[in-house]
Design an enzyme around this catalytic site. Structure first.
Site, short mmCIF file in Angstrom:
data_model
loop_
_atom_site.label_atom_id
_atom_site.label_comp_id
_atom_site.label_asym_id
_atom_site.label_seq_id
_atom_site.Cartn_x
_atom_site.Cartn_y
_atom_site.Cartn_z
N ASN A 54 1.15 3.05 -22.10
CA ASN A 54 0.60 1.72 -22.31
C ASN A 54 0.59 1.32 -23.78
O ASN A 54 0.48 0.14 -24.11
CB ASN A 54 -0.84 1.66 -21.79
CG ASN A 54 -0.93 1.53 -20.29
OD1 ASN A 54 0.00 1.09 -19.63
ND2 ASN A 54 -2.07 1.93 -19.74
N TYR B 45 -1.78 9.01 -23.97
CA TYR B 45 -3.20 9.10 -24.28
C TYR B 45 -3.96 9.92 -23.24
O TYR B 45 -3.99 9.58 -22.06
CB TYR B 45 -3.79 7.70 -24.42
CG TYR B 45 -3.12 6.94 -25.54
CD1 TYR B 45 -3.29 7.34 -26.86
CD2 TYR B 45 -2.29 5.85 -25.28
CE1 TYR B 45 -2.65 6.67 -27.89
CE2 TYR B 45 -1.65 5.18 -26.32
CZ TYR B 45 -1.84 5.60 -27.62
OH TYR B 45 -1.21 4.95 -28.65
N ASP C 267 2.96 10.85 -20.25
CA ASP C 267 1.95 9.89 -20.68
C ASP C 267 1.49 10.30 -22.08
O ASP C 267 1.61 11.48 -22.44
CB ASP C 267 0.79 9.90 -19.69
CG ASP C 267 -0.40 9.12 -20.18
OD1 ASP C 267 -0.25 7.91 -20.45
OD2 ASP C 267 -1.49 9.71 -20.31
#
Length: 228
Positions: free
Chosen positions: A124, A18, A16
Site C-alpha cells: 500500500n 509493513y 508485503d
C-alpha cells in the site's frame, strides 16, 4: 503449519512491506520516552486506523495515497489521546520513512536471492515510502522491484493490486509465493490465486475470510525451506 511442507514451481517471492518486512511499531519506539505509558496504545491505534482508512477509502472510492492515510490515522490517534505536540507529530511521520526491518529479513532475502528467485515488494505504501524503508534497511540490492498500489489507485485487498505483481513480474499467479504478516492480506492474496505464506509473528487467530494461506510460519527465515 498447513498440510503442505514444500512447494514446487515458484519463480517469484513477493512480500508485503509493513508488518512483514518492516516493523510498523518501530516509529513510536523511537519516541517512547516522549509518549510515556500510552506509547503502545498509540502505536496500536495508529496502525489500526491506518488500515481501516485504506479499506474504507477503497469502498468509498475516495483514494488518497498511503502517506496521507498515515497522517490522517496519526491525527485521529493524537485527538483520541489529546496530544497537540505538532513537533512530535512531525517526528513520528519522519520516523515512518525509516522503519526498522525485522532482524532476519536481510539474511532471508539474501538466501532467496542467491537461489535465483525474483524478489518484489507489493505494498500500500507510496513509491517514496517504500524506497526510503528499503534503503534504510540496507536491502536495496536484494529487492528487484517495489510495487506500489499508487500505480492503480486502490488499496489491498482489491484483486487489481495482486494482478499488478503478475503483470510486472511477467509470471503466472501460481508461480508466485506471497508473504504477509497481515492475515487479511494473506487471505486476499490466496483468494486471488497466489501461493501464500502467512508470517504469523504474533500468534494471531485465523481470519474467517475467502482464501486460505498454504503455509503458516513465524519468521521469514522459514520461507527458503518451503521452496524447492
Amino acid at each position: 503449519m498447513s498440510q503442505k511442507n514444500h512447494i514446487d514451481g515458484i519463480k517469484a517471492c513477493v512480500f508485503d512491506a509493513y508488518g512483514t518486512l518492516f516493523d510498523v511499531h518501530s516509529a513510536v519506539g523511537k519516541y517512547r520516552k516522549q509518549l510515556g505509558d500510552v506509547a503502545d496504545q498509540i502505536s496500536l491505534l495508529w496502525r489500526t486506523k491506518q488500515l481501516e482508512y485504506t479499506w474504507l477509502r477503497s469502498l468509498m472510492k475516495h483514494h488518497v495515497d498511503f502517506w496521507q492515510v498515515t497522517q490522517d490515522a496519526l491525527d485521529f490517534t493524537f485527538d483520541m489521546h489529546q496530544i497537540t505536540d505538532q513537533g512530535l507529530r512531525k517526528d513520528l511521520m519522519n520516523a515512518y520513512l525509516s522503519l526498522k526491518c525485522y532482524p532476519e529479513v536481510p539474511e532471508a532475502l539474501s538466501l532467496l536471492k542467491s537461489r535465483g528467485f525474483k524478489l518484489a515488494i507489493l505494498s500500500n505504501g507510496t513509491p517514496e515510502m517504500l524506497d526510503s524503508a528499503v534503503k534504510n534497511s540496507g536491502i536495496t540490492d536484494l529487492i528487484d522491484v517495489n510495487l506500489s498500489v499508487e500505480e492503480i489507485g486502490i488499496f489491498k485487498p482489491d484483486s487489481r493490486v495482486y494482478q499488478l505483481a503478475v503483470d510486472r513480474l511477467q509470471v503466472h499467479p501460481q508461480e508466485i509465493i506471497f508473504q504477509s504478516s497481515n492475515a487479511w492480506d494473506a487471505s486476499g492474496a490466496s483468494a486471488f490465486g497466489f501461493n501464500v505464506a502467512w508470517i504469523n509473528r504474533f500468534g494471531q487467530s485465523k481470519e474467517r475470510l475467502p482464501g486460505k494461506p498454504d503455509f503458516e510460519i513465524k519468521k521469514l527465515m522459514e520461507l527458503p525451506g518451503l521452496l524447492n
